[in-house]
Motif scaffolding. Structure first.
Motif, PDB file in Angstrom:
ATOM      1  N   ILE A  32      -2.883  -5.884  36.840  1.00 19.01           N
ATOM      2  CA  ILE A  32      -2.188  -7.066  36.347  1.00 19.01           C
ATOM      3  C   ILE A  32      -3.221  -8.115  35.975  1.00 19.01           C
ATOM      4  N   ASN A  33      -3.088  -8.683  34.795  1.00 16.07           N
ATOM      5  CA  ASN A  33      -3.898  -9.836  34.409  1.00 16.07           C
ATOM      6  C   ASN A  33      -3.021 -11.071  34.443  1.00 16.07           C
ATOM      7  N   LEU A  34      -3.553 -12.112  35.041  1.00 16.33           N
ATOM      8  CA  LEU A  34      -2.864 -13.397  35.132  1.00 16.33           C
ATOM      9  C   LEU A  34      -3.621 -14.371  34.240  1.00 16.33           C
ATOM     10  N   ILE A  35      -2.955 -14.860  33.217  1.00 11.90           N
ATOM     11  CA  ILE A  35      -3.620 -15.684  32.207  1.00 11.90           C
ATOM     12  C   ILE A  35      -2.877 -17.003  32.058  1.00 11.90           C
ATOM     13  N   ILE A  36      -3.627 -18.097  32.139  1.00  6.69           N
ATOM     14  CA  ILE A  36      -2.984 -19.417  32.044  1.00  6.69           C
ATOM     15  C   ILE A  36      -3.516 -20.186  30.836  1.00  6.69           C
ATOM     16  N   GLU A  37      -2.661 -21.060  30.344  1.00  2.00           N
ATOM     17  CA  GLU A  37      -3.053 -22.023  29.331  1.00  2.00           C
ATOM     18  C   GLU A  37      -2.212 -23.276  29.541  1.00  2.00           C
ATOM     19  N   LYS A  38      -2.713 -24.375  29.074  1.00  2.00           N
ATOM     20  CA  LYS A  38      -1.999 -25.632  29.219  1.00  2.00           C
ATOM     21  C   LYS A  38      -1.017 -25.760  28.069  1.00  2.00           C
ATOM     22  N   ALA A  39       0.278 -25.741  28.399  1.00  2.00           N
ATOM     23  CA  ALA A  39       1.302 -25.848  27.358  1.00  2.00           C
ATOM     24  C   ALA A  39       1.394 -27.274  26.834  1.00  2.00           C
ATOM     25  N   ASN A  40       1.316 -28.230  27.759  1.00  2.00           N
ATOM     26  CA  ASN A  40       1.334 -29.653  27.419  1.00  2.00           C
ATOM     27  C   ASN A  40       0.772 -30.432  28.610  1.00  2.00           C
ATOM     28  N   ASP A  41       0.901 -31.738  28.607  1.00  2.00           N
ATOM     29  CA  ASP A  41       0.318 -32.554  29.672  1.00  2.00           C
ATOM     30  C   ASP A  41       0.994 -32.361  31.025  1.00  2.00           C
ATOM     31  N   SER A  42       2.168 -31.739  31.042  1.00  2.00           N
ATOM     32  CA  SER A  42       2.893 -31.608  32.311  1.00  2.00           C
ATOM     33  C   SER A  42       3.104 -30.170  32.767  1.00  2.00           C
ATOM     34  N   LEU A  43       2.840 -29.181  31.874  1.00  2.00           N
ATOM     35  CA  LEU A  43       3.133 -27.795  32.229  1.00  2.00           C
ATOM     36  C   LEU A  43       2.002 -26.836  31.850  1.00  2.00           C
ATOM     37  N   TYR A  44       1.775 -25.871  32.761  1.00  2.00           N
ATOM     38  CA  TYR A  44       0.950 -24.712  32.452  1.00  2.00           C
ATOM     39  C   TYR A  44       1.875 -23.559  32.078  1.00  2.00           C
ATOM     40  N   SER A  45       1.460 -22.774  31.120  1.00  2.00           N
ATOM     41  CA  SER A  45       2.106 -21.489  30.849  1.00  2.00           C
ATOM     42  C   SER A  45       1.275 -20.415  31.538  1.00  2.00           C
ATOM     43  N   ILE A  46       1.935 -19.572  32.309  1.00  2.00           N
ATOM     44  CA  ILE A  46       1.254 -18.495  33.028  1.00  2.00           C
ATOM     45  C   ILE A  46       1.838 -17.173  32.565  1.00  2.00           C
ATOM     46  N   TYR A  47       0.978 -16.286  32.090  1.00  2.00           N
ATOM     47  CA  TYR A  47       1.415 -14.985  31.590  1.00  2.00           C
ATOM     48  C   TYR A  47       0.978 -13.888  32.560  1.00  2.00           C
ATOM     49  N   VAL A  48       1.906 -13.007  32.887  1.00  2.00           N
ATOM     50  CA  VAL A  48       1.618 -11.834  33.700  1.00  2.00           C
ATOM     51  C   VAL A  48       1.614 -10.635  32.755  1.00  2.00           C
ATOM     52  N   PHE A  49       0.466  -9.995  32.649  1.00  2.00           N
ATOM     53  CA  PHE A  49       0.277  -8.918  31.682  1.00  2.00           C
ATOM     54  C   PHE A  49       0.033  -7.600  32.413  1.00  2.00           C
ATOM     55  N   ASN A  50       0.882  -6.623  32.149  1.00  2.00           N
ATOM     56  CA  ASN A  50       0.748  -5.289  32.745  1.00  2.00           C
ATOM     57  C   ASN A  50      -0.222  -4.458  31.900  1.00  2.00           C
ATOM     58  N   LYS A  51      -1.421  -4.214  32.421  1.00  2.00           N
ATOM     59  CA  LYS A  51      -2.445  -3.481  31.678  1.00  2.00           C
ATOM     60  C   LYS A  51      -2.335  -1.965  31.834  1.00  2.00           C
ATOM     61  N   THR A  52      -1.431  -1.513  32.681  1.00  2.00           N
ATOM     62  CA  THR A  52      -1.370  -0.088  32.982  1.00  2.00           C
ATOM     63  C   THR A  52      -0.498   0.666  31.974  1.00  2.00           C
ATOM     64  N   THR A  53      -0.465   1.975  32.149  1.00  2.00           N
ATOM     65  CA  THR A  53       0.384   2.816  31.294  1.00  2.00           C
ATOM     66  C   THR A  53       1.710   3.136  31.982  1.00  2.00           C
ATOM     67  N   ASP A  54       1.951   2.491  33.125  1.00  2.00           N
ATOM     68  CA  ASP A  54       3.203   2.658  33.864  1.00  2.00           C
ATOM     69  C   ASP A  54       3.904   1.322  34.020  1.00  2.00           C
ATOM     70  N   SER A  55       5.202   1.376  34.256  1.00  2.00           N
ATOM     71  CA  SER A  55       5.933   0.152  34.576  1.00  2.00           C
ATOM     72  C   SER A  55       5.541  -0.329  35.966  1.00  2.00           C
ATOM     73  N   LEU A  56       5.462  -1.636  36.129  1.00  2.00           N
ATOM     74  CA  LEU A  56       5.114  -2.231  37.416  1.00  2.00           C
ATOM     75  C   LEU A  56       6.279  -3.068  37.925  1.00  2.00           C
ATOM     76  N   LYS A  57       6.477  -3.056  39.231  1.00  2.00           N
ATOM     77  CA  LYS A  57       7.504  -3.897  39.832  1.00  2.00           C
ATOM     78  C   LYS A  57       6.934  -5.292  40.050  1.00  2.00           C
ATOM     79  N   ILE A  58       7.613  -6.283  39.525  1.00  2.00           N
ATOM     80  CA  ILE A  58       7.211  -7.672  39.699  1.00  2.00           C
ATOM     81  C   ILE A  58       8.241  -8.351  40.597  1.00  2.00           C
TER      82      ILE A  58
END
Length: 202
Positions: A32-58
């Motif tokens: 799993i890669n966890l990637i963040i960026e600043k959406a605006n002055d009050s919120l971060y956007s956080i993306y959870v990216f499944n790098k595998t070739t299988d489905s993962l339980k989140i």
């Protein structure tokens, strides 16, 4: 220090632009890669990216990922500036499958303060910890302090009152196996109390 109140974006649909950006930052060997960026002055956007070739339980709790923010203190050490408050209602716990190369998005608060530092997020999923990339942010030094009010929460107070302040920190800061450790201690305590009651009846 506050509880994390991230909220999964149920309406999120990844675009080619978002995927290109995520793939460009997806440079770890973790499943799993966890990637963040600043959406605006009050919120971060956080993306959870499944790098595998299988489905993962989140896993989630009431549509919140098990996520807290950390920041580097004045010594350059990563320390939590948020804590997690577990729900003790079984119906709060959910999970969903994230497909291979799938993306899930959540959002979390941006703090302001007078101390410029690095910010990252910590995710606990399937008893494993994942860290995001870091961004420049601002916090106040008081955010590194655990609030006394945390023990107003009944279960957390019970943990600390039994001399387990270190276990309490593991639980609120999303350490692997912390809940299992608590359950074992709770079972041992209840068994001990049961034995004492039996002795007192004799």
């Amino acid at each position: 220090m506050e509880t994390n109140e991230n909220r999964i974006d149920r309406d999120f649909v990844s675009s080619a632009q978002v995927r290109e950006k995520i793939n460009g930052q997806s440079n770890t060997e973790n499943e799993i890669n966890l990637i963040i960026e600043k959406a605006n002055d009050s919120l971060y956007s956080i993306y959870v990216f499944n790098k595998t070739t299988d489905s993962l339980k989140i896993s989630s709790q009431d549509w919140h990922l098990f996520l807290i923010q950390e920041a580097k203190n004045e010594n350059g050490d990563w320390k939590p500036i948020e804590y997690w408050k577990y729900s003790w209602c079984g119906n709060s716990y959910l999970s969903e499958k994230l497909k291979p190369n799938g993306l899930l998005k959540t959002e979390s608060k941006v703090y302001n303060g007078n101390f410029e530092t690095q910010i990252r997020f910590k995710l606990l999923n399937d008893n494993k910890v994942y860290y995001s990339n870091s961004l420049v942010g601002f916090v106040n030094f008081s955010q590194f302090e655990i609030p006394n009010s945390i023990t107003e929460y009944r279960t957390y107070k019970r943990i600390e009152n039994r001399g387990s302040s270190e276990l309490l920190k593991k639980i609120i800061f999303l350490e692997p196996n912390a809940i299992r450790e608590f359950v074992k201690k709770e079972e041992a305590y209840l068994e001990k109390m049961s034995e004492l009651r039996k002795k007192n009846r004799k």
